[in-house]
Write a protein that holds these residues in place. Sequence first.
Motif, PDB file in Angstrom:
ATOM      1  N   PHE A 111       0.805  -1.218   0.000  1.00 53.57           N
ATOM      2  CA  PHE A 111       0.000   0.000   0.000  1.00 53.57           C
ATOM      3  C   PHE A 111       0.843   1.275   0.000  1.00 53.57           C
ATOM      4  CE2 PHE A 111       0.637  -1.207   4.390  1.00 53.57           C
ATOM      5  CZ  PHE A 111       0.972  -0.023   5.000  1.00 53.57           C
ATOM      6  N   LEU A 112       2.156   1.163   0.214  1.00 50.23           N
ATOM      7  CA  LEU A 112       3.030   2.333   0.204  1.00 50.23           C
ATOM      8  C   LEU A 112       3.659   2.509  -1.169  1.00 50.23           C
ATOM      9  CD1 LEU A 112       4.950   2.028   3.588  1.00 50.23           C
ATOM     10  CD2 LEU A 112       3.186   3.668   3.003  1.00 50.23           C
ATOM     11  N   PRO A 113       3.747   3.761  -1.657  1.00 47.05           N
ATOM     12  CA  PRO A 113       4.442   3.972  -2.926  1.00 47.05           C
ATOM     13  C   PRO A 113       5.944   3.745  -2.755  1.00 47.05           C
ATOM     14  CG  PRO A 113       3.632   6.047  -2.029  1.00 47.05           C
ATOM     15  CD  PRO A 113       3.139   4.960  -1.130  1.00 47.05           C
ATOM     16  N   GLN A 114       6.644   3.553  -3.856  1.00 49.58           N
ATOM     17  CA  GLN A 114       8.068   3.232  -3.818  1.00 49.58           C
ATOM     18  C   GLN A 114       8.886   4.350  -3.179  1.00 49.58           C
ATOM     19  OE1 GLN A 114       9.468   0.354  -4.671  1.00 49.58           O
ATOM     20  NE2 GLN A 114      11.473   1.095  -4.057  1.00 49.58           N
ATOM     21  N   TRP A 115       8.532   5.607  -3.451  1.00 49.63           N
ATOM     22  CA  TRP A 115       9.314   6.730  -2.935  1.00 49.63           C
ATOM     23  C   TRP A 115       9.218   6.859  -1.414  1.00 49.63           C
ATOM     24  CZ3 TRP A 115       6.321  10.141  -0.322  1.00 49.63           C
ATOM     25  CH2 TRP A 115       4.985  10.216  -0.656  1.00 49.63           C
ATOM     26  N   GLY A 122      13.197  10.443   8.569  1.00 45.57           N
ATOM     27  CA  GLY A 122      12.241  10.534   9.669  1.00 45.57           C
ATOM     28  C   GLY A 122      11.391  11.788   9.582  1.00 45.57           C
ATOM     29  N   TRP A 123      12.028  12.927   9.258  1.00 51.41           N
ATOM     30  CA  TRP A 123      11.287  14.178   9.150  1.00 51.41           C
ATOM     31  C   TRP A 123      10.380  14.174   7.927  1.00 51.41           C
ATOM     32  CZ3 TRP A 123      10.460  16.915  13.131  1.00 51.41           C
ATOM     33  CH2 TRP A 123      11.406  16.973  14.152  1.00 51.41           C
ATOM     34  N   GLY A 124      10.802  13.475   6.894  1.00 52.88           N
ATOM     35  CA  GLY A 124       9.953  13.353   5.706  1.00 52.88           C
ATOM     36  C   GLY A 124       8.674  12.595   6.016  1.00 52.88           C
ATOM     37  N   VAL A 125       8.806  11.552   6.827  1.00 51.25           N
ATOM     38  CA  VAL A 125       7.629  10.780   7.227  1.00 51.25           C
ATOM     39  C   VAL A 125       6.705  11.638   8.085  1.00 51.25           C
ATOM     40  CG1 VAL A 125       6.845   8.793   8.579  1.00 51.25           C
ATOM     41  CG2 VAL A 125       8.824   8.574   7.078  1.00 51.25           C
ATOM     42  N   VAL A 182       0.714  16.401   6.564  1.00 49.09           N
ATOM     43  CA  VAL A 182      -0.091  16.732   5.392  1.00 49.09           C
ATOM     44  C   VAL A 182      -1.342  15.857   5.358  1.00 49.09           C
ATOM     45  CG1 VAL A 182      -0.153  16.645   2.865  1.00 49.09           C
ATOM     46  CG2 VAL A 182       1.827  17.629   4.047  1.00 49.09           C
ATOM     47  N   MET A 183      -1.193  14.574   5.669  1.00 47.26           N
ATOM     48  CA  MET A 183      -2.357  13.679   5.688  1.00 47.26           C
ATOM     49  C   MET A 183      -3.359  14.107   6.753  1.00 47.26           C
ATOM     50  SD  MET A 183      -0.568   9.977   5.040  1.00 47.26           S
ATOM     51  CE  MET A 183      -2.081   9.054   5.202  1.00 47.26           C
ATOM     52  N   LEU A 184      -2.869  14.515   7.910  1.00 49.93           N
ATOM     53  CA  LEU A 184      -3.770  14.969   8.971  1.00 49.93           C
ATOM     54  C   LEU A 184      -4.486  16.258   8.580  1.00 49.93           C
ATOM     55  CD1 LEU A 184      -1.649  14.244  12.166  1.00 49.93           C
ATOM     56  CD2 LEU A 184      -3.764  13.122  11.483  1.00 49.93           C
ATOM     57  N   LEU A 185      -3.772  17.174   7.941  1.00 49.37           N
ATOM     58  CA  LEU A 185      -4.372  18.445   7.561  1.00 49.37           C
ATOM     59  C   LEU A 185      -5.391  18.277   6.434  1.00 49.37           C
ATOM     60  CD1 LEU A 185      -1.291  20.836   7.723  1.00 49.37           C
ATOM     61  CD2 LEU A 185      -3.196  20.678   9.341  1.00 49.37           C
ATOM     62  N   THR A 186      -5.164  17.356   5.542  1.00 46.07           N
ATOM     63  CA  THR A 186      -6.102  17.154   4.442  1.00 46.07           C
ATOM     64  C   THR A 186      -7.219  16.179   4.797  1.00 46.07           C
ATOM     65  OG1 THR A 186      -4.725  15.409   3.502  1.00 46.07           O
ATOM     66  CG2 THR A 186      -4.368  17.650   2.681  1.00 46.07           C
TER      67      THR A 186
END
Length: 90
Positions: A3-7, A13-16, A22-26
């Motif tokens: 279910f996760l994209p390759q990128w 850690g900060w990217g995650v 972003v997921m929480l805000l949207t």
Amino acid sequence: MDFLPQWASDLSGWGVVAVMVVMLLTGRGLATRREVDAEKARADTWQDAWRTEHARNAEKDAQMTELLEIGRTSAKVLEAIQAARKEGSP
């Protein structure tokens, strides 16, 4: 993980954390209890409809079998009457 994209595997850690924010805000990462309950009620409604339809089809099949048997019996009776009539008339 399928279910996760390759990128996603290349994120730090900060990217995650940024993706999670972003997921929480949207609103993409969370479902409210109301949404979950509504979806469960919808699934229950469809399941009840499927069970009702399944029972109706089973009853229809049983009636069709009975009607076919009655038709066979009626055909045999009519054949016997015709055979007796042919034998009786010269």
